[in-house]
Design a protein around this motif. Structure first.
Motif, short mmCIF file in Angstrom:
data_model
loop_
_atom_site.label_atom_id
_atom_site.label_comp_id
_atom_site.label_asym_id
_atom_site.label_seq_id
_atom_site.Cartn_x
_atom_site.Cartn_y
_atom_site.Cartn_z
N PRO A 134 0.81 -1.22 0.00
CA PRO A 134 0.00 0.00 0.00
C PRO A 134 0.84 1.27 0.00
O PRO A 134 1.97 1.29 0.51
CB PRO A 134 -0.83 -0.13 1.28
N ALA A 135 0.28 2.32 -0.55
CA ALA A 135 0.99 3.60 -0.62
C ALA A 135 1.28 4.17 0.76
O ALA A 135 2.21 4.96 0.94
CB ALA A 135 0.17 4.60 -1.44
N GLU A 136 0.50 3.76 1.76
CA GLU A 136 0.72 4.26 3.12
C GLU A 136 1.88 3.57 3.82
O GLU A 136 2.26 3.97 4.93
CB GLU A 136 -0.56 4.06 3.93
N GLU A 137 2.46 2.56 3.18
CA GLU A 137 3.60 1.86 3.77
C GLU A 137 4.84 2.76 3.72
O GLU A 137 5.27 3.20 2.66
CB GLU A 137 3.86 0.56 2.99
N GLU A 138 5.42 3.04 4.90
CA GLU A 138 6.57 3.94 4.99
C GLU A 138 7.84 3.33 4.40
O GLU A 138 8.68 4.05 3.84
CB GLU A 138 6.81 4.33 6.45
N LYS A 139 7.99 2.02 4.51
CA LYS A 139 9.19 1.34 4.00
C LYS A 139 8.76 0.20 3.08
O LYS A 139 8.79 -0.97 3.48
CB LYS A 139 10.03 0.81 5.16
N PRO A 140 8.36 0.53 1.85
CA PRO A 140 7.84 -0.49 0.94
C PRO A 140 8.86 -1.58 0.61
O PRO A 140 8.50 -2.75 0.46
CB PRO A 140 7.46 0.31 -0.31
N GLY A 141 10.12 -1.19 0.49
CA GLY A 141 11.15 -2.18 0.19
C GLY A 141 11.29 -3.22 1.29
O GLY A 141 11.42 -4.42 1.02
N GLU A 142 11.27 -2.75 2.54
CA GLU A 142 11.39 -3.67 3.67
C GLU A 142 10.15 -4.56 3.78
O GLU A 142 10.25 -5.75 4.13
CB GLU A 142 11.59 -2.89 4.96
N ALA A 143 8.98 -4.00 3.48
CA ALA A 143 7.75 -4.79 3.52
C ALA A 143 7.82 -5.92 2.50
O ALA A 143 7.45 -7.07 2.79
CB ALA A 143 6.54 -3.89 3.24
N TYR A 144 8.30 -5.60 1.31
CA TYR A 144 8.45 -6.60 0.25
C TYR A 144 9.42 -7.69 0.69
O TYR A 144 9.16 -8.89 0.52
CB TYR A 144 8.93 -5.93 -1.03
N SER A 145 10.54 -7.30 1.29
CA SER A 145 11.56 -8.26 1.73
C SER A 145 11.02 -9.18 2.82
O SER A 145 11.31 -10.38 2.85
CB SER A 145 12.80 -7.53 2.23
N THR A 146 10.21 -8.62 3.72
CA THR A 146 9.63 -9.43 4.80
C THR A 146 8.67 -10.48 4.24
O THR A 146 8.69 -11.64 4.64
CB THR A 146 8.88 -8.54 5.80
N LEU A 147 7.83 -10.06 3.30
CA LEU A 147 6.90 -11.00 2.67
C LEU A 147 7.65 -12.10 1.93
O LEU A 147 7.30 -13.28 2.00
CB LEU A 147 5.98 -10.25 1.70
N LEU A 148 8.70 -11.70 1.24
CA LEU A 148 9.51 -12.66 0.48
C LEU A 148 10.16 -13.67 1.43
O LEU A 148 10.23 -14.86 1.12
CB LEU A 148 10.58 -11.91 -0.32
N ALA A 149 10.62 -13.19 2.57
CA ALA A 149 11.27 -14.07 3.54
C ALA A 149 10.30 -15.10 4.10
O ALA A 149 10.66 -16.26 4.33
CB ALA A 149 11.88 -13.24 4.67
N GLU A 150 9.05 -14.68 4.33
CA GLU A 150 8.06 -15.62 4.85
C GLU A 150 7.75 -16.71 3.82
O GLU A 150 7.58 -17.87 4.16
CB GLU A 150 6.77 -14.88 5.23
N LEU A 151 7.67 -16.32 2.55
CA LEU A 151 7.43 -17.31 1.51
C LEU A 151 8.60 -18.28 1.41
O LEU A 151 8.40 -19.50 1.28
CB LEU A 151 7.22 -16.62 0.16
N GLU A 152 9.81 -17.76 1.49
CA GLU A 152 10.99 -18.61 1.38
C GLU A 152 11.07 -19.57 2.57
O GLU A 152 11.43 -20.74 2.40
CB GLU A 152 12.25 -17.76 1.32
N ALA A 153 10.72 -19.08 3.76
CA ALA A 153 10.77 -19.94 4.94
C ALA A 153 9.76 -21.07 4.84
O ALA A 153 9.99 -22.18 5.31
CB ALA A 153 10.51 -19.11 6.20
N PHE A 154 8.63 -20.79 4.21
CA PHE A 154 7.61 -21.82 4.05
C PHE A 154 8.00 -22.82 2.98
O PHE A 154 7.90 -24.03 3.17
CB PHE A 154 6.27 -21.16 3.69
#
Length: 336
Positions: A246-266
């Motif tokens: 979302p545009a209201e996300e202050e750190k979009p890059g970090e949000a993307y990295s966190t989501l990616l990490a959860e997928l990789e861990a699964f």
């Protein structure tokens, strides 16, 4: 309709009917030879793919499935009637596992595809088969064999071309409702989407694809936090992953990295899937600041990731997003 994606059922095939130990008896043939017929085969229990189904709900309330046994053979070499097979209709994307060993029995991916869960018992042979030069009057026939019985776990993994990945309240549900005719629940609080929903997206010229709104992830989802791995498994079957930031996300890059990490861990192989980013809720930024904001946001993501700004509320950017997704899906289908 309630979404049910996991259920355990009990299946039992029918026993084979016994053969007949009958002897021919006629007015002018009081001591005729053996003419016992074979017993009928027991009915089997199988799964069959049905594209009109989207949930395993019916099986939650109908867990026991027992097929008919075969009928006994009769005289005059008449075979017994076979037991009726049972076909359990399930959605495409259903994986069947043995309830005790967890062995994968198969998965349903196409309409009409069948997986046998319990094979019916064989019918016994009648005494006519046991006549020989040294045994003119066999007094016995074979009994039918027992059927199979087992517990089967059914797990549904959604079959969709595009899977939406994002944190709660990332605008996924609103985006799906704008791109398709799906009507997911939408509200301004975490975990509005408690179950996946599918929508069909039409682009014209006979082009269409299926999009899945996957419930929002939080950090630690792969360890079971939030809605956990219950819904992460659905992402495994998607051809393209669309990350909603979302545009209201202050750190979009970090949000993307966190989501990616959860997928990789699964499941590490999820990182092999094509990925795109949708910058949602662009109406918050406004049309004047949008170009500069988007340009800045794009620098926060890897260069090979396509980033598209959209606003489901203002209905902007939806056309380019659909076309971009279609190109990725088409490429994936060609490679497959």
């Amino acid at each position: 309709m309630k979404f049910v994606d996991y259920v355990t059922i009990s299946v039992k095939s029918g026993r084979g009917g016994p053969g007949s130990a009958h002897f021919r008896r006629a007015k002018y043939e009081p001591s005729g030879g053996p003419d016992g017929g074979d017993g009928g085969a027991g009915g089997s229990v199988s799964l069959v793919g049905d594209p009109s189904l989207y949930t395993l709900l019916d099986l939650r309330y109908n867990r026991h499935h027992k097929a008919e046994s075969g009928q006994p053979g009769q005289g005059a070499q008449k075979s017994g009637k076979s037991g009726t097979d049972i076909l359990i209709r399930v959605p495409l994307g259903t994986v069947a596992k043995d309830g005790e060993t967890d062995e994968v029995l198969g998965e349903i991916t196409e309409e009409g595809q069948e997986i046998m869960l319990a094979k019916g018992g064989l019918g016994g042979r009648g005494n006519v088969h046991f006549k020989s030069a040294t045994r003119q009057s066999p007094q016995y026939a074979q009994p039918g064999t027992e059927g199979e019985e087992r517990e089967v776990t059914l797990e549904l993994k959604l079959l969709a071309d595009v899977g939406l990945v994002g944190f709660p309240n990332a605008g996924k549900s609103t985006l799906v409702s704008s791109l398709s005719a799906a009507k997911p629940k939408i509200a301004d609080y975490p975990f509005t989407t408690l179950e996946p929903s599918l929508g069909m997206v039409y682009l014209g010229d006979w082009r269409s694809f299926v999009i899945a709104d996957i419930p929002g992830l939080i950090e630690g989802a792969s360890d079971g936090k939030g809605l956990g791995i219950r819904f992460l498994k659905h992402v495994e079957r998607n051809a393209v992953l669309l990350f909603c930031i979302p545009a209201e996300e202050e750190k979009p890059g970090e949000a993307y990295s966190t989501l990616l990490a959860e997928l990789e861990a699964f499941s590490p192989h999820l990182l092999d899937k094509p990925r795109m980013v949708a910058l949602t809720k662009m109406d918050i930024v406004g049309p004047e600041l949008a170009p500069e904001w988007v340009a800045q946001a794009r620098t926060r993501f890897p260069e090979d990731i396509e980033v598209l700004p959209v606003s489901a509320v203002a209905q902007t950017g939806l056309g380019p997003l659909k076309e971009a997704l279609w190109k990725r899906i088409e490429k994936d289908r060609e490679e497959a």
